[in-house]
Write a protein that holds these residues in place. Sequence first.
Motif, PDB file in Angstrom:
ATOM      1  N   ARG A 145       0.833  -1.196   0.000  1.00 30.47           N
ATOM      2  CA  ARG A 145       0.000   0.000   0.000  1.00 30.47           C
ATOM      3  C   ARG A 145       0.871   1.250   0.000  1.00 30.47           C
ATOM      4  N   PHE A 146       1.945   1.231   0.772  1.00 26.03           N
ATOM      5  CA  PHE A 146       2.888   2.354   0.764  1.00 26.03           C
ATOM      6  C   PHE A 146       3.496   2.523  -0.624  1.00 26.03           C
ATOM      7  N   LEU A 147       3.921   1.430  -1.216  1.00 25.01           N
ATOM      8  CA  LEU A 147       4.555   1.499  -2.530  1.00 25.01           C
ATOM      9  C   LEU A 147       3.580   1.980  -3.598  1.00 25.01           C
ATOM     10  N   SER A 148       2.300   1.680  -3.423  1.00 22.07           N
ATOM     11  CA  SER A 148       1.322   2.054  -4.452  1.00 22.07           C
ATOM     12  C   SER A 148       1.165   3.558  -4.571  1.00 22.07           C
ATOM     13  N   PHE A 149       1.541   4.303  -3.541  1.00 26.18           N
ATOM     14  CA  PHE A 149       1.438   5.763  -3.587  1.00 26.18           C
ATOM     15  C   PHE A 149       2.753   6.425  -3.995  1.00 26.18           C
ATOM     16  N   TYR A 150       3.774   5.642  -4.182  1.00 30.24           N
ATOM     17  CA  TYR A 150       5.080   6.175  -4.566  1.00 30.24           C
ATOM     18  C   TYR A 150       5.145   6.307  -6.079  1.00 30.24           C
ATOM     19  N   ALA A 151       5.623   7.447  -6.563  1.00 33.00           N
ATOM     20  CA  ALA A 151       5.864   7.582  -7.992  1.00 33.00           C
ATOM     21  C   ALA A 151       7.056   6.714  -8.390  1.00 33.00           C
ATOM     22  N   GLU A 152       7.079   6.246  -9.622  1.00 31.74           N
ATOM     23  CA  GLU A 152       8.137   5.333 -10.055  1.00 31.74           C
ATOM     24  C   GLU A 152       9.505   5.987 -10.045  1.00 31.74           C
ATOM     25  N   ASP A 153       9.553   7.338 -10.015  1.00 34.18           N
ATOM     26  CA  ASP A 153      10.858   8.002  -9.957  1.00 34.18           C
ATOM     27  C   ASP A 153      11.545   7.816  -8.606  1.00 34.18           C
ATOM     28  N   GLY A 154      10.826   7.321  -7.580  1.00 30.29           N
ATOM     29  CA  GLY A 154      11.436   7.008  -6.288  1.00 30.29           C
ATOM     30  C   GLY A 154      11.614   8.183  -5.367  1.00 30.29           C
ATOM     31  N   GLY A 155      11.119   9.357  -5.727  1.00 32.32           N
ATOM     32  CA  GLY A 155      11.303  10.541  -4.892  1.00 32.32           C
ATOM     33  C   GLY A 155      10.544  10.446  -3.580  1.00 32.32           C
ATOM     34  N   CYS A 156      11.192  10.853  -2.496  1.00 37.25           N
ATOM     35  CA  CYS A 156      10.595  10.810  -1.155  1.00 37.25           C
ATOM     36  C   CYS A 156      10.092  12.207  -0.807  1.00 37.25           C
ATOM     37  N   ASP A 157       8.771  12.366  -0.709  1.00 37.58           N
ATOM     38  CA  ASP A 157       8.238  13.716  -0.448  1.00 37.58           C
ATOM     39  C   ASP A 157       8.562  14.183   0.959  1.00 37.58           C
ATOM     40  N   GLU A 158       8.981  13.282   1.847  1.00 36.09           N
ATOM     41  CA  GLU A 158       9.351  13.650   3.210  1.00 36.09           C
ATOM     42  C   GLU A 158      10.820  14.014   3.321  1.00 36.09           C
ATOM     43  N   LEU A 162      10.869   0.777  -9.507  1.00 36.82           N
ATOM     44  CA  LEU A 162      10.509   1.582  -8.337  1.00 36.82           C
ATOM     45  C   LEU A 162      11.493   1.360  -7.200  1.00 36.82           C
ATOM     46  N   ILE A 163      11.851   0.115  -6.926  1.00 37.41           N
ATOM     47  CA  ILE A 163      12.779  -0.166  -5.833  1.00 37.41           C
ATOM     48  C   ILE A 163      14.158   0.403  -6.147  1.00 37.41           C
ATOM     49  N   ARG A 164      14.600   0.253  -7.365  1.00 41.96           N
ATOM     50  CA  ARG A 164      15.908   0.788  -7.760  1.00 41.96           C
ATOM     51  C   ARG A 164      15.929   2.306  -7.647  1.00 41.96           C
ATOM     52  N   ASN A 165      14.861   2.947  -8.116  1.00 43.18           N
ATOM     53  CA  ASN A 165      14.803   4.414  -8.055  1.00 43.18           C
ATOM     54  C   ASN A 165      14.634   4.915  -6.629  1.00 43.18           C
ATOM     55  N   MET A 166      13.892   4.178  -5.821  1.00 42.37           N
ATOM     56  CA  MET A 166      13.718   4.561  -4.419  1.00 42.37           C
ATOM     57  C   MET A 166      15.065   4.596  -3.714  1.00 42.37           C
ATOM     58  N   ALA A 167      15.913   3.614  -3.994  1.00 41.59           N
ATOM     59  CA  ALA A 167      17.244   3.581  -3.385  1.00 41.59           C
ATOM     60  C   ALA A 167      18.140   4.677  -3.948  1.00 41.59           C
ATOM     61  N   ALA A 168      18.047   4.906  -5.260  1.00 40.66           N
ATOM     62  CA  ALA A 168      18.909   5.901  -5.906  1.00 40.66           C
ATOM     63  C   ALA A 168      18.561   7.323  -5.500  1.00 40.66           C
ATOM     64  N   TYR A 169      17.336   7.534  -5.005  1.00 37.90           N
ATOM     65  CA  TYR A 169      16.918   8.877  -4.600  1.00 37.90           C
ATOM     66  C   TYR A 169      17.922   9.524  -3.666  1.00 37.90           C
ATOM     67  N   ILE A 170      18.504   8.732  -2.772  1.00 38.06           N
ATOM     68  CA  ILE A 170      19.332   9.321  -1.723  1.00 38.06           C
ATOM     69  C   ILE A 170      20.567   9.994  -2.302  1.00 38.06           C
ATOM     70  N   TYR A 171      21.155   9.437  -3.352  1.00 40.75           N
ATOM     71  CA  TYR A 171      22.333  10.125  -3.897  1.00 40.75           C
ATOM     72  C   TYR A 171      21.943  11.214  -4.887  1.00 40.75           C
ATOM     73  N   LYS A 172      20.737  11.153  -5.418  1.00 47.14           N
ATOM     74  CA  LYS A 172      20.276  12.231  -6.290  1.00 47.14           C
ATOM     75  C   LYS A 172      19.914  13.476  -5.479  1.00 47.14           C
ATOM     76  N   ASN A 186      26.750   3.483  -8.603  1.00 45.19           N
ATOM     77  CA  ASN A 186      26.780   4.836  -8.057  1.00 45.19           C
ATOM     78  C   ASN A 186      26.194   4.879  -6.652  1.00 45.19           C
ATOM     79  N   LEU A 187      25.217   4.028  -6.375  1.00 49.34           N
ATOM     80  CA  LEU A 187      24.680   3.945  -5.021  1.00 49.34           C
ATOM     81  C   LEU A 187      25.731   3.369  -4.080  1.00 49.34           C
TER      82      LEU A 187
END
Length: 614
Positions: free
Chosen positions: A237-250, A283-293, A329-330
């Motif tokens: 359910r959490f993942l279903s609201f995440y955009a595929e780009d992996g950006g964390c709005d928090e 989604l999982i790959r982008n969620m992880a990559a968000y931190i270095y972006k 890169n991660l």
Amino acid sequence: MIREVIPEKPFRPFPAYGDRAAWAALPPEIREKYRQKGEALRGYEWKSLPAARYMDFQRNGNRSRYESLYFERRQVLFELLLAECISGRGELLEDILNGVWLICEESTWVVPAHNYHYPPGKASLELYDVEDAPFIDLFAAETGSLLSWVYYFLGDAIGALSPVAKRRIEREVRCRILVPYLEHDDFFWMGLDHDNPVNNWNPWINSNVLAAFLVFAQVSPDLARRGVPKTARSVNRFLSFYAEDGGCDEGPGYFNVAGGSVLDCIEELGCVTDVEYLYREPLIRNMAAYIYKAYIGGSYFVNYADASPRVSASVDLLARTGAKTGDANLTGCAAHLRVHGRKQEKAEHRSALFRELSGLFTPSPQAEFKAPAVSWFPGIQVVTARDREGSLDGLFFSAKGGCNNESHNHNDIGSFILFCDSAPILIDAGVETYTRFTFSDKRYDIWTMQSCFHNTPTINGADQLPGEDHRARDVAFSSADGVTRLDMEMGGAYPAGADIRRYHRSFVFRHGESLTVTDCYQLGNCAQPLVLNHLCFARPELRDNEIVLGQRVSMAYDSAAFTPTVEEIPLTDPRMRGDWERDMLFRLRLTAKEASADGTVEIRFRPVASPPPR
């Protein structure tokens, strides 16, 4: 999405207490660190949790006094646990038993700040009512996980001291965590009985509850057969609201307990079933990559919403995930942050004990980090850009659109951040220490939440309002030929009384050269002059036709049309003083000399010719 599976094999992620060879093989510096902690904590005098401290939250809004005592108990127990596992001599078992018994005796594991979430509509109480239906909050879940790991490593040893104590751990985790989790779909953070978005509470709690189900699978196999797939269903359910780009709005400050906790769930499940398919999911790959972006340089990250600007990233988790996803890169960012990032002041067990333990036993791979030149997250409408790929020197810029109803929201549509040579120039202040008022109807009375203390305009005397309808519109992003651009219409973020027909903001970042911010506006009626707010890390230097920020950036503006003023903002809150490592920030306000119903304003930022040494 995560498959809902029943554990296929026993959960044995770490060596048993009796596997002395495995514990002796830990790096000498780790063994020495916990040897010293064990020596210091032997005979520890456990502190009480007074009712009066629990009552502070309702009486005066303070949540820190109770939580500091509450978390200290858990911190000490974790350190004693590792010290005993490493030494293997049994000298700390009675200290551990004392801590376990005290925690089991607590009337509730729910902290006072969360003592109103369940049942729905419950009135806030000064003390926890033990006759209430049980609720699982963030820290009850963490506590259940902590006791589960004590049981995993030392259950038999504690049982040899006292069979009653061992059974007590089983009972408390079962009654406070495992059974309530199975009996309820109506805990709001689960996302199972409604269609509303869920935030970091979901993976943060689920990762800890999942660990408890897996540890106790041999004792309560039926609970695990039902609980493990339910955690997957809830996290989905959490993942279903995440955009595929992996950006964390928090923001990155919450990544450790949002995307990072999803990665914890995957690793935990990977101990009992195949999860390799998840590391191939975009989604999982982008969620992880968000931190270095979202990484700026040093220990600084882009920090919109309630995120802190300086983050202690979970480098071991990032390194392991980079290896599993094939994102060098991660892995490289993790290696970079291990040296240059903010160091952990305390163990991470509060949110991710499994993660902390995994870091002890899993060597981190190494790789080179190349900071990306541009990253765009359309789901949260955030851009990050730096002068050159792979270089932390020069200008770094970020801006956001979004809406003023995001998780941990600040009113900040159209705000932006500017750094130079990894040094803060224009900033987002972040958030003060949480109190009762932080998540109340008085939230936007707090200065850090208001748009006029972000890098946004005050239009016709009005600042932005919170709410889903107050959002950026017509957002457009492009990046080509060394120019990154973000455009948005931001007038809708302001109240109707401001009479804004149009307020268009554009950011043009010329890599290796400058950032230009251009505002074009049209008002139906103009009663007050336009004010452009800029929150500065250092005191601005006012010069003819330009302002110098942080001795590194020149800010060019129309001095014939605007009057600059500088206000001091004392940082009285300890969290903010620690985040920025100073006692004061500064607000630079450019106030139009005449009120006008329409106009165009351009401000350009460039590095100064001779910046100070780093």
